[in-house]
Design a protein around this motif. Structure first.
Motif, short mmCIF file in Angstrom:
data_model
loop_
_atom_site.label_atom_id
_atom_site.label_comp_id
_atom_site.label_asym_id
_atom_site.label_seq_id
_atom_site.Cartn_x
_atom_site.Cartn_y
_atom_site.Cartn_z
N VAL A 169 0.84 -1.19 0.00
CA VAL A 169 0.00 0.00 0.00
C VAL A 169 0.88 1.25 0.00
N ILE A 170 0.63 2.13 -0.97
CA ILE A 170 1.31 3.43 -0.99
C ILE A 170 0.35 4.43 -0.36
N ILE A 171 0.67 4.90 0.84
CA ILE A 171 -0.16 5.88 1.54
C ILE A 171 0.18 7.25 0.97
N ALA A 172 -0.78 7.83 0.21
CA ALA A 172 -0.48 9.06 -0.53
C ALA A 172 -1.61 10.07 -0.42
N GLY A 173 -2.31 10.08 0.73
CA GLY A 173 -3.42 11.00 0.90
C GLY A 173 -3.11 12.09 1.92
N ASN A 174 -4.17 12.67 2.49
CA ASN A 174 -4.07 13.75 3.47
C ASN A 174 -2.95 13.48 4.48
N ILE A 175 -1.99 14.37 4.53
CA ILE A 175 -0.81 14.16 5.37
C ILE A 175 -1.17 14.06 6.84
N ASN A 176 -2.27 14.71 7.24
CA ASN A 176 -2.67 14.71 8.65
C ASN A 176 -3.20 13.35 9.11
N SER A 177 -3.66 12.53 8.17
CA SER A 177 -4.23 11.24 8.53
C SER A 177 -3.28 10.08 8.30
N GLN A 178 -2.12 10.35 7.74
CA GLN A 178 -1.22 9.26 7.34
C GLN A 178 -0.70 8.44 8.52
N SER A 179 -0.44 9.09 9.64
CA SER A 179 0.08 8.36 10.80
C SER A 179 -0.93 7.32 11.29
N GLU A 180 -2.19 7.71 11.39
CA GLU A 180 -3.22 6.76 11.82
C GLU A 180 -3.40 5.63 10.82
#
Length: 474
Positions: free
Chosen positions: A159-170
């Protein structure tokens, strides 16, 4: 004593049909070779190509400072994109996958029911998931929900996490706890006016490398290349085109150009318009629109010179194809229909006589014309109060002032320069309402060097740019 290599760059491209090799010294092409790609052991084809290179140069071995490789033989990673809004996610996913060695098989969004999204993941079982959603500071719920659905599906894609930076940690925490491999990259759409795709492409590219290096015979090549990369061939071609358009820090490129890559299965069009780089975000408009983006690519998967030749007839018909030469003969219509059927079953066929050469020319001109008109914008012919358009208004990507069109692909390689240029000239001479280039200079990549220049540009942009200038005589 300092050891100096005899040559600068040796670039190998492993294609699905042929393996191509190019040798360079002092920003010029020294030797070329081509050999059938041996799928059962790709290094056999490479070895045969090396033998041909050595025969051309008189060397017993190839002594180059840099050995680089590209490939299109793996077929590309299967990718699913998940995001917040379907139209936005589709645009972002296409741009990310454009030259990263991935095929976008499905787009799912918050508009789709959760159970549908899970079913899609199970059915496709993708190699990679592009997990987008939300501009920075925008929606966070969709990307978090999609991360949970990935776990529910039970698949083991990267999975490449590439969305809203504020939600990436969760999101990363959810995937980590579920045992799913992931990589975080900057948001591919930080604002509604901007796409940031380089880091996501690089992450997918690394996965492409991991996949393709499993191919039989690639282990010895990995020991020979002087970088840790095997670049997807389409990406290398496009990097070469973008370098040629934009230039380097102390020297301008050619400016606005269009690349037409005419293949056996697809016809790809890539326009690079550096003239748009200085536009403010407000002038560019929403990112889902393409008319103000510097780089834009379209792929016509049903238009090709061989395995997709029937797709060309499906668009214009045999009668429409022959009309380009003022031929109105039922027997010739049957001939061209039979020829197209033959080509689909015999993709390696080259024209054997003047009639087959004519048919190939017509297929090429039609594929180029249709692909370019689908890529370019048009002049509207009617009032539309909802869209706010009036007759005579240009809509979409305006290519009228583009200075150059570059032809790439096997058809151009196997024809004389003047014949190859004529095919493109004929394809654009009747633009009708399309915003096609009006008076472009037509360049042909007859030695198939753009892929090599693109690969070299990852090491030395100035060398690659000088190589292209020397090659195209500009």
């Amino acid at each position: 004593m300092i050891f100096v290599a005899k040559y600068d760059y040796f670039v190998i491209d492993i294609g699905s049909t042929y393996t191509k090799l190019r040798l360079f010294k002092d920003c010029r092409l020294v030797a070329t070779a081509q050999a059938p790609t041996t799928i059962e052991n790709v290094y056999k084809g490479i070895t045969l190509g090396k033998t041909k290179i050595c025969a051309a140069t008189g060397d017993t071995s190839i002594d180059a400072c840099h050995v680089l490789a590209t490939s299109s033989a793996a077929g590309g990673l299967r990718m699913v994109a998940m995001g917040y809004m379907a139209r936005v996610t589709a645009k972002a996913a296409k741009e990310v996958a454009m030259n990263a060695g991935a095929r976008v098989l499905e787009i799912v969004s918050q508009e789709d029911p959760p159970e549908y999204r899970v079913e899609i993941l199970k059915e496709i079982n993708p190699d990679i998931i592009l997990l987008a959603g939300g501009t920075d500071g925008g929606d966070e719920s969709s990307i978090i929900e999609n991360a949970k659905l990935i776990l529910e599906s039970g698949i083991k894609a990267v999975v490449i996490i590439a969305g809203n930076i504020n939600s990436q940690s969760e999101v990363a925490g959810i995937l980590h706890d579920g045992g799913v491999a992931y990589e975080r990259v900057p948001n591919i759409m930080p604002t509604i006016h901007e796409l940031r795709v380089r880091e996501a492409r690089e992450a997918i590219h690394q996965e492409f490398i991991r996949q393709i290096t499993k191919a039989p015979g690639l282990a010895p090549l990995k020991q020979e290349i002087t970088t840790d990369k095997i670049i997807p061939t389409p990406g290398a071609v496009l990097m070469g085109a973008e370098l040629l358009a934009k230039g380097v820090y102390d020297e301008k490129g050619l400016g606005d150009l269009v690349l037409v890559d005419l293949g056996g299965a697809t016809t790809d069009v890539h326009s690079v318009l550096p003239s748009l780089e200085k536009l403010a975000d407000e002038e560019k408009g929403l990112i889902v629109a393409n008319e103000k983006q510097v780089a834009y690519r379209t792929v016509e998967g049903n238009l090709g010179m061989r395995v997709s030749a029937q797709g060309i007839l499906d668009v214009v018909g045999s009668k429409g194809l022959l009309k380009k030469r003022n031929i109105d003969d039922k027997s010739v219509e049957r001939e061209v229909t039979q020829y197209v059927r033959f080509l689909e079953k015999n993709p390696g066929h080259l024209p054997k006589n003047e009639r087959e050469k004519l048919f190939d020319e017509l297929l090429a001109e039609t594929a180029i014309e249709v692909a370019l008109k689908r890529h370019a914008g048009f002049i509207t012919q009617e009032f539309d109060p909802i869209m706010g358009t009036v007759p005579g208004m240009p809509i979409g990507r305006d290519l009228r002032k583009v200075k150059y069109i570059i032809g790439v692909g096997g058809f151009f390689v196997h024809n004389k320069l003047s014949d190859a240029q004529k095919r493109i000239e004929n394809a654009i001479k009747k633009p009708e309402f399309s915003l096609l280039p009006e008076n472009p200079e037509i360049l042909i990549d007859q030695n198939y060097l753009l892929y090599a220049a693109g690969a070299i540009s990852q090491i030395d942009r100035e060398y690659a740019f000088t190589l292209l200038k020397n090659y195209f005589g500009i």
